[in-house]
Design a protein around this motif. Structure first.
Motif, PDB file in Angstrom:
ATOM      1  N   PHE A   1       0.823  -1.203   0.000  1.00  0.00           N
ATOM      2  CA  PHE A   1       0.000   0.000   0.000  1.00  0.00           C
ATOM      3  C   PHE A   1       0.864   1.264   0.000  1.00  0.00           C
ATOM      4  CE2 PHE A   1      -2.404   3.310   2.342  1.00  0.00           C
ATOM      5  CZ  PHE A   1      -3.423   3.484   1.420  1.00  0.00           C
ATOM      6  N   GLY A   2       0.501   2.183  -0.867  1.00  0.00           N
ATOM      7  CA  GLY A   2       1.211   3.452  -0.928  1.00  0.00           C
ATOM      8  C   GLY A   2       2.477   3.406  -1.750  1.00  0.00           C
ATOM      9  N   LYS A   3       2.732   2.295  -2.422  1.00  0.00           N
ATOM     10  CA  LYS A   3       3.940   2.163  -3.231  1.00  0.00           C
ATOM     11  C   LYS A   3       3.580   1.900  -4.688  1.00  0.00           C
ATOM     12  CE  LYS A   3       6.504   0.241   0.689  1.00  0.00           C
ATOM     13  NZ  LYS A   3       7.257  -0.931   1.207  1.00  0.00           N
ATOM     14  N   ALA A   4       4.437   2.338  -5.590  1.00  0.00           N
ATOM     15  CA  ALA A   4       4.223   2.065  -7.007  1.00  0.00           C
ATOM     16  C   ALA A   4       4.186   0.565  -7.231  1.00  0.00           C
ATOM     17  CB  ALA A   4       5.334   2.703  -7.831  1.00  0.00           C
ATOM     18  N   THR A   5       3.246   0.142  -8.078  1.00  0.00           N
ATOM     19  CA  THR A   5       3.109  -1.283  -8.355  1.00  0.00           C
ATOM     20  C   THR A   5       2.581  -1.465  -9.768  1.00  0.00           C
ATOM     21  OG1 THR A   5       1.989  -3.344  -7.713  1.00  0.00           O
ATOM     22  CG2 THR A   5       0.821  -1.295  -7.269  1.00  0.00           C
ATOM     23  N   GLY A   6       3.269  -2.249 -10.568  1.00  0.00           N
ATOM     24  CA  GLY A   6       2.841  -2.454 -11.942  1.00  0.00           C
ATOM     25  C   GLY A   6       2.710  -1.136 -12.681  1.00  0.00           C
ATOM     26  N   ASN A   7       1.529  -0.906 -13.280  1.00  0.00           N
ATOM     27  CA  ASN A   7       1.298   0.351 -14.006  1.00  0.00           C
ATOM     28  C   ASN A   7       0.584   1.399 -13.164  1.00  0.00           C
ATOM     29  OD1 ASN A   7      -1.128  -0.996 -13.948  1.00  0.00           O
ATOM     30  ND2 ASN A   7      -1.496  -0.955 -16.155  1.00  0.00           N
ATOM     31  N   PHE A   8       0.606   1.242 -11.844  1.00  0.00           N
ATOM     32  CA  PHE A   8       0.038   2.233 -10.925  1.00  0.00           C
ATOM     33  C   PHE A   8       1.172   2.971 -10.204  1.00  0.00           C
ATOM     34  CE2 PHE A   8      -3.546  -0.703 -11.258  1.00  0.00           C
ATOM     35  CZ  PHE A   8      -4.611   0.181 -11.430  1.00  0.00           C
ATOM     36  N   THR A   9       1.034   4.283 -10.110  1.00  0.00           N
ATOM     37  CA  THR A   9       1.973   5.067  -9.322  1.00  0.00           C
ATOM     38  C   THR A   9       1.606   4.986  -7.849  1.00  0.00           C
ATOM     39  OG1 THR A   9       0.665   7.105  -9.448  1.00  0.00           O
ATOM     40  CG2 THR A   9       2.213   6.677 -11.258  1.00  0.00           C
ATOM     41  N   ALA A  10       2.505   5.413  -6.993  1.00  0.00           N
ATOM     42  CA  ALA A  10       2.223   5.431  -5.563  1.00  0.00           C
ATOM     43  C   ALA A  10       1.044   6.347  -5.248  1.00  0.00           C
ATOM     44  CB  ALA A  10       3.471   5.879  -4.798  1.00  0.00           C
ATOM     45  N   GLU A  11       0.911   7.446  -6.010  1.00  0.00           N
ATOM     46  CA  GLU A  11      -0.167   8.414  -5.759  1.00  0.00           C
ATOM     47  C   GLU A  11      -1.548   7.810  -5.937  1.00  0.00           C
ATOM     48  OE1 GLU A  11       0.918  11.484  -8.586  1.00  0.00           O
ATOM     49  OE2 GLU A  11       1.248  12.880  -6.926  1.00  0.00           O
ATOM     50  N   GLU A  12      -1.665   6.813  -6.824  1.00  0.00           N
ATOM     51  CA  GLU A  12      -2.994   6.315  -7.186  1.00  0.00           C
ATOM     52  C   GLU A  12      -3.671   5.527  -6.080  1.00  0.00           C
ATOM     53  OE1 GLU A  12      -3.492   5.203 -11.581  1.00  0.00           O
ATOM     54  OE2 GLU A  12      -1.304   5.358 -11.399  1.00  0.00           O
ATOM     55  N   TRP A  13      -2.925   5.165  -5.035  1.00  0.00           N
ATOM     56  CA  TRP A  13      -3.576   4.573  -3.868  1.00  0.00           C
ATOM     57  C   TRP A  13      -4.428   5.608  -3.131  1.00  0.00           C
ATOM     58  CZ3 TRP A  13      -3.501  -0.547  -2.795  1.00  0.00           C
ATOM     59  CH2 TRP A  13      -2.496  -1.333  -3.364  1.00  0.00           C
TER      60      TRP A  13
ATOM     61  N   TRP B   1     -18.961  19.442   7.328  1.00  0.00           N
ATOM     62  CA  TRP B   1     -19.156  18.011   7.082  1.00  0.00           C
ATOM     63  C   TRP B   1     -19.152  17.713   5.582  1.00  0.00           C
ATOM     64  CZ3 TRP B   1     -23.424  16.315   4.326  1.00  0.00           C
ATOM     65  CH2 TRP B   1     -23.499  14.925   4.161  1.00  0.00           C
ATOM     66  N   HIS B   2     -19.931  18.477   4.819  1.00  0.00           N
ATOM     67  CA  HIS B   2     -20.092  18.192   3.392  1.00  0.00           C
ATOM     68  C   HIS B   2     -18.755  18.322   2.666  1.00  0.00           C
ATOM     69  CE1 HIS B   2     -21.964  17.474  -0.300  1.00  0.00           C
ATOM     70  NE2 HIS B   2     -22.783  18.489  -0.402  1.00  0.00           N
ATOM     71  N   ARG B   3     -18.016  19.372   2.984  1.00  0.00           N
ATOM     72  CA  ARG B   3     -16.737  19.600   2.304  1.00  0.00           C
ATOM     73  C   ARG B   3     -15.623  18.746   2.911  1.00  0.00           C
ATOM     74  NH1 ARG B   3     -12.846  23.264   0.004  1.00  0.00           N
ATOM     75  NH2 ARG B   3     -13.703  24.034  -1.956  1.00  0.00           N
ATOM     76  N   GLY B   4     -15.909  18.126   4.032  1.00  0.00           N
ATOM     77  CA  GLY B   4     -14.890  17.350   4.722  1.00  0.00           C
ATOM     78  C   GLY B   4     -14.997  15.855   4.553  1.00  0.00           C
ATOM     79  N   LEU B   5     -15.807  15.381   3.602  1.00  0.00           N
ATOM     80  CA  LEU B   5     -15.962  13.938   3.387  1.00  0.00           C
ATOM     81  C   LEU B   5     -14.823  13.389   2.530  1.00  0.00           C
ATOM     82  CD1 LEU B   5     -19.812  13.716   2.792  1.00  0.00           C
ATOM     83  CD2 LEU B   5     -18.547  12.722   4.711  1.00  0.00           C
ATOM     84  N   ALA B   6     -14.161  12.376   3.026  1.00  0.00           N
ATOM     85  CA  ALA B   6     -12.991  11.813   2.355  1.00  0.00           C
ATOM     86  C   ALA B   6     -13.370  10.779   1.300  1.00  0.00           C
ATOM     87  CB  ALA B   6     -12.075  11.164   3.387  1.00  0.00           C
ATOM     88  N   VAL B   7     -12.456  10.549   0.386  1.00  0.00           N
ATOM     89  CA  VAL B   7     -12.574   9.486  -0.615  1.00  0.00           C
ATOM     90  C   VAL B   7     -11.852   8.250  -0.083  1.00  0.00           C
ATOM     91  CG1 VAL B   7     -12.028   8.800  -2.983  1.00  0.00           C
ATOM     92  CG2 VAL B   7     -12.572  11.189  -2.465  1.00  0.00           C
ATOM     93  N   PRO B   8     -12.465   7.072  -0.176  1.00  0.00           N
ATOM     94  CA  PRO B   8     -11.761   5.871   0.291  1.00  0.00           C
ATOM     95  C   PRO B   8     -10.557   5.542  -0.586  1.00  0.00           C
ATOM     96  CG  PRO B   8     -13.854   5.286  -0.745  1.00  0.00           C
ATOM     97  CD  PRO B   8     -13.842   6.777  -0.619  1.00  0.00           C
ATOM     98  N   ALA B   9      -9.512   5.021   0.041  1.00  0.00           N
ATOM     99  CA  ALA B   9      -8.303   4.640  -0.685  1.00  0.00           C
ATOM    100  C   ALA B   9      -8.612   3.576  -1.727  1.00  0.00           C
ATOM    101  CB  ALA B   9      -7.258   4.118   0.302  1.00  0.00           C
ATOM    102  N   ALA B  10      -7.783   3.537  -2.762  1.00  0.00           N
ATOM    103  CA  ALA B  10      -7.933   2.503  -3.787  1.00  0.00           C
ATOM    104  C   ALA B  10      -7.553   1.149  -3.200  1.00  0.00           C
ATOM    105  CB  ALA B  10      -7.055   2.836  -4.982  1.00  0.00           C
TER     106      ALA B  10
END
Length: 583
Positions: free
Chosen positions: A41-53, A419-428
């Motif tokens: 988790f949080g590391k580049a893997t295959g064709n995914f960058t670390a950011e995409e997690w 609350w509305h502006r503070g809702l997070a996106v779940p990690a990939a």
């Protein structure tokens, strides 16, 4: 993962549990931490960058399997208490008189926000329209087919509930939803895949409302009905932080290849029309096109600008009819007011129950005569614009039961917006999976990413600030522009181009134009909401169905991509699905 991300995520797990739904009558949208392998988790893997997690960037992503978690940005700014209070306004029922969620009615679309947004996600497919059904994210869209304009006899978000003795603008028991099977694709694509012959099926809703269901005077004529379902609330603050300039540049790029909505886009000038912007000017920050406000970017039709005038800010008023300082009038229509004032049952009930000053009906009682009550009912229920504000204040806010107070205070609204502006996106998830990596490759190869643009970079996030938040900030001596969660300079991965396209589906969305819906986090829908329904009216029961609807017509902007998907071997189709469910 960089040091900032490590610090933010290290402290985040201690607080995200605070945002779980607390009402036993609702579904929890926080099921604890995702299963994330520390060595991957949080590391580049295959064709995914670390950011995409981190689809919401370091400031906007949660490691929890949750649509309701607080963002690291809001947490680090010390906004947890306001976030949790704002969440309470979303999750619980509104009432007529009981604090702190008072002021429901006199007519409404829903009596709670979470009824429309099950576990903060996409609405669920329904076979009948019932406003109080948890998970029914449907809004009725009633319009004239010759102009695509909404009918005026009921509100733009039509109401099917009302307080006694008023009769709801629409009798929902007469609304009929019938699900039809597609027997053949208009485009000619067979309804079984080319490689292996596996069949797929498509369904779509036909909605009818007879004229007898309308408690209005006059009643509407020459109208059609469509359904639009709510989408997920998470990550909307990050969408708000994308700059107007960058969205316009994306539209300009795509205008070379596809026709764009002429109501939004000036083809000759190569820029947005004035109608694409919120009319009120930015506060102190200016605007790159002059004195108007921010670009409209929310809802399928892109009818709303900043979140402070967006779907949630608008809905907390017009879905429940709860007034506040900047929306100090009713969400109603003269046609409904006239019908209620002419209804003898309404008049008789107010006459027998409205004499006491403590009664909710007392403002309608007038002098107690039939004619007096009739005139007063019509006058109050017609208070649907700023022009009627003084009349509304006179009868409903100069005595019992409201005592001159707003139903939702500026502080409460501010907390709702935190609350509305503070809702997070779940990690990939599962980005190290070979099938997910293959799915990403195919997704790009066949052209899906042309509309579902993977990533954006947010701007400085110098947000527009609404009047109610400014009023609260002034009352406590703070800078309103610094009081809400901010997401500057974040690389985010929503998988949307923020452009409206046409798919030409059977019984399509009103006008045919629909904003590309973000794909981030959708793979958790079944786990969090109990359903995986997709598209604007929940017609797609699976990812496969959603994709194939894109190729129903050869006129669709996505037909070529769908045709290529149709020709894939089964393992590659499954890889694309796994990729979409992972991001």
């Amino acid at each position: 993962m960089n040091k900032l991300s490590q610090l933010l995520f290290g402290s985040m797990l201690a607080v995200t549990g605070l945002s779980a739904c607390s009402d036993d009558s609702t579904e929890s949208s926080n099921l604890g931490p995702l299963t994330l392998e520390e060595d991957v988790f949080g590391k580049a893997t295959g064709n995914f960058t670390a950011e995409e997690w981190f689809p919401g960037g370091a400031l906007g992503t949660t490691e929890n399997a949750s649509y309701s978690a607080i963002t690291p940005a809001a947490q680090e700014a010390g906004m947890e208490a306001d976030f949790n209070t704002g969440e309470d306004f979303f999750e619980h029922l509104y009432t007529f008189e009981q604090e702190p969620r008072k002021g429901l009615g006199p007519a409404w679309v829903r009596n709670s926000c979470i009824a429309c947004h099950p576990a903060y996600g996409h609405g669920k497919r329904q076979t009948e329209y019932r406003a109080n059904q948890i998970g029914n994210g449907y809004l009725l869209v009633i319009y004239h087919p010759d102009t695509n304009g909404y009918i005026t006899e009921v509100t733009g978000m039509p109401q099917t509930q009302a307080m006694t003795p008023f009769k709801a603008p629409i009798d929902e028991s007469q609304i009929k939803i019938e699900w039809k099977e597609v027997t053949a694709m208009e485009s000619g694509l067979p309804m079984q895949f080319e490689d292996d012959g596996e069949k797929y099926s498509l369904i779509y809703p036909e909605v009818t409302i007879p004229v007898t269901a309308f408690n209005t005077n006059p009643k509407p004529s020459n109208y059609e009905v469509r359904l639009e379902s709510t989408i997920g609330l998470y990550g909307t603050g990050l969408i708000d932080a994308i700059t107007d300039e960058d969205i316009e540049a994306q539209w300009a790029l795509e205008s070379k290849y596809v026709e764009l909505n002429p109501a939004m886009w000036d083809k000759e000038a190569g820029r947005f029309k004035a109608s694409a912007y919120y009319s009120a000017p930015y506060n102190d920050t200016g605007s790159f096109h002059g004195d108007h406000g921010p670009l409209k970017r929310f809802t399928y039709a892109m009818t709303r600008g900043t979140l402070q005038d967006g779907a949630g800010a608008n809905a907390i008023w017009n879905i429940t009819n709860v007034t506040r300082s900047d929306r100090h009038w009713l969400y109603s229509t003269p046609a409904w007011a006239k019908a209620q004032s002419e209804d003898p049952e309404v008049i008789a009930y107010i006459k027998s129950h409205g004499a006491q000053e403590s009664s909710l009906l007392h403002p309608y009682y007038a002098d107690g005569t039939d004619d007096g009550i009739k005139d007063r009912v019509n006058e109050i229920l017609s208070c649907s614009s700023i022009a009627k504000k003084e009349t509304f204040d006179k009868y409903l806010f100069n005595g019992a039961p409201y005592n001159g107070q707003d139903e939702m205070s500026d502080k409460q609204y501010y907390q709702f917006m935190v609350w509305h502006r503070g809702l997070a996106v779940p990690a990939a998830r599962n980005l190290n999976d070979a099938d997910v990596q293959r799915g990403k490759e195919i997704f790009n190869e066949i052209g899906c990413a042309q509309c579902h643009r993977p990533s954006w970079k947010t701007g400085a996030d110098n947000m527009w600030v609404d009047a109610s938040t400014k009023a609260y900030a002034q009352s406590i001596g703070k800078d309103a522009s610094q009081m809400l969660p901010k997401y500057p300079n974040q690389t985010i991965w929503p998988y949307t181009d923020m452009v409206q396209h046409r798919l030409f589906m059977k019984n399509d969305i009103r006008t045919g134009w629909c904003r590309t819906t973000p794909l981030w986090g959708r793979g958790l829908s079944r786990r969090l909401t109990g359903a995986d329904d997709r598209l604007h009216d929940c017609r797609a029961r699976t990812v496969i169905e959603a994709i194939m609807w894109h190729g129903y017509s050869k006129q669709s902007d996505a037909y070529r991509a769908t045709e290529k998907f149709y020709k894939l071997k089964k393992s590659d189709r499954q890889a694309v699905v796994k990729f979409i469910e992972a991001i």
